[in-house]
Write a protein that holds these residues in place. Structure first.
Motif, PDB file in Angstrom:
ATOM      1  N   ASN A 179       0.848  -1.190   0.000  1.00  0.00           N
ATOM      2  CA  ASN A 179       0.000   0.000   0.000  1.00  0.00           C
ATOM      3  C   ASN A 179       0.883   1.239   0.000  1.00  0.00           C
ATOM      4  O   ASN A 179       1.709   1.419   0.888  1.00  0.00           O
ATOM      5  CB  ASN A 179      -0.907  -0.009   1.235  1.00  0.00           C
ATOM      6  N   SER A 180       0.681   2.102  -0.982  1.00  0.00           N
ATOM      7  CA  SER A 180       1.523   3.291  -1.112  1.00  0.00           C
ATOM      8  C   SER A 180       1.211   4.339  -0.049  1.00  0.00           C
ATOM      9  O   SER A 180       1.993   5.261   0.145  1.00  0.00           O
ATOM     10  CB  SER A 180       1.348   3.910  -2.510  1.00  0.00           C
ATOM     11  N   ARG A 181       0.054   4.198   0.629  1.00  0.00           N
ATOM     12  CA  ARG A 181      -0.302   5.159   1.673  1.00  0.00           C
ATOM     13  C   ARG A 181      -0.257   4.530   3.060  1.00  0.00           C
ATOM     14  O   ARG A 181      -0.959   4.966   3.981  1.00  0.00           O
ATOM     15  CB  ARG A 181      -1.683   5.757   1.398  1.00  0.00           C
ATOM     16  N   GLU A 183       2.826   2.931   5.808  1.00  0.00           N
ATOM     17  CA  GLU A 183       4.204   2.577   6.097  1.00  0.00           C
ATOM     18  C   GLU A 183       4.306   2.145   7.555  1.00  0.00           C
ATOM     19  O   GLU A 183       3.481   2.532   8.385  1.00  0.00           O
ATOM     20  CB  GLU A 183       5.149   3.758   5.837  1.00  0.00           C
ATOM     21  N   LYS A 207       6.983  12.477   6.202  1.00  0.00           N
ATOM     22  CA  LYS A 207       5.994  11.906   5.285  1.00  0.00           C
ATOM     23  C   LYS A 207       4.696  12.716   5.332  1.00  0.00           C
ATOM     24  O   LYS A 207       4.078  12.989   4.292  1.00  0.00           O
ATOM     25  CB  LYS A 207       5.726  10.460   5.656  1.00  0.00           C
ATOM     26  N   TRP A 211       3.152  14.767   2.203  1.00  0.00           N
ATOM     27  CA  TRP A 211       1.803  14.368   1.771  1.00  0.00           C
ATOM     28  C   TRP A 211       0.772  15.478   1.971  1.00  0.00           C
ATOM     29  O   TRP A 211      -0.398  15.329   1.635  1.00  0.00           O
ATOM     30  CB  TRP A 211       1.400  13.105   2.543  1.00  0.00           C
TER      31      TRP A 211
END
Length: 288
Positions: A179-181, A183, A207, A211
């Motif tokens: 998932n890119s969103r 971490e 981040k 974002w």
């Protein structure tokens, strides 16, 4: 004045005492001159059908089927439990509104980040973190999850909602993938140290800035504390105070509105409640 959301209806009789800490924290906070408690109202239930699977929502609201209704772990199902979950999640929306208005706020709540679209788990019924993203589709909602366990449910929702980002700092071995969103930073339960934890917090804020986060929800978990059954031996009371200080200082510095929740903590209440209270004290000290 530190604005804090709470209702006596947050607490229900279940087979576990995990909800009891909410009332214990609220009782102590009511003695703090600088805390203003905001009582919540029942939330419009239709929002949960937009967030979770219809069958699961129906089960939580009606108690049938029992297996699905109690999937999060709270037993037995009863109307008091249902209303507690609804009020706790209502507090999430109110806390977000207060954070936008004042820069900092809190909800005396727990039980969100393991709840996925189709079911709850590990004492998380509805995902009140994803709920905020659903209620504010034009705002970027960044979750900084400092519970000892990874926010797997929030990860699932981050894959669905373009305006939700989940960043977990945790000691359990599971991580977040695909998932890119989402971490995660696993700080080893036994071999980690607070320097690594500090670095992870800085990474999370970078981040959030990259974002363009409009709101941060801080899961100020205490199950990572060294005396918790799930805790990391190196994460002392002093270290957790420094964690809270760093999070609040960075949020204030970068002008990111923030509200925090209690998240996990499984020590006996006389030991646990003071740990949670220190988070409120630190928030007041940094902001006011």
């Amino acid at each position: 004045m530190l604005h804090v959301c709470y209702s006596p209806l947050y607490v229900a009789k279940t087979h576990t005492n995990s909800m009891e800490k909410l009332s214990a924290v609220a009782e102590e906070l009511s003695k703090f001159e600088y805390v203003k408690l905001h009582e919540t109202k029942l939330i419009d239930q239709s929002v949960f059908y937009e967030l979770h699977d219809e069958k699961y929502v129906n089960a939580v609201l009606t108690g049938e089927p029992v297996k699905l209704a109690t999937m999060a772990g709270f037993k037995p199902w009863n109307e008091q439990f249902r209303d507690a979950v609804l009020h706790i999640n209502s507090g999430q929306i109110l806390a977000a509104e207060l954070a936008f208005e004042h820069g900092i706020s809190a909800n005396i709540a727990q039980g969100f980040h393991h709840a996925t679209y189709a079911y709850g788990g590990s004492f998380c019924t509805f995902n009140g973190l994803a709920l905020v993203a659903k209620k504010y589709p034009n705002k970027n909602i960044f979750v900084l999850d400092c519970d000892q366990h990874v926010g797997d449910g929030t990860t699932d929702f981050a894959a669905q909602f373009d305006n939700l980002f989940n960043f977990s700092i945790h000691g359990d071995p599971l991580g977040i993938t695909g998932n890119s969103r989402s971490e995660s930073r696993v700080i080893h339960k036994n071999k980690g140290n607070f320097a690594q934890y500090t670095m992870a917090i800085y990474e999370a804020f970078q981040k959030a800035l990259d974002w363009n986060a409009d709101l941060m929800i801080y899961q100020a978990g205490m199950d990572c504390h060294q005396n918790d059954p799930f805790g990391s031996p190196w994460l002392t009371t002093e270290s957790i105070e420094k964690r809270d200080e760093l999070v609040f200082s960075l949020a204030k510095k970068h002008k990111i509105p923030l509200f925090f929740v209690l998240a996990g903590g499984y020590q006996a209440l006389p030991d646990l409640v003071p740990l949670h209270l220190k988070t409120f004290e630190m928030a007041y000290m940094i902001y006011y």
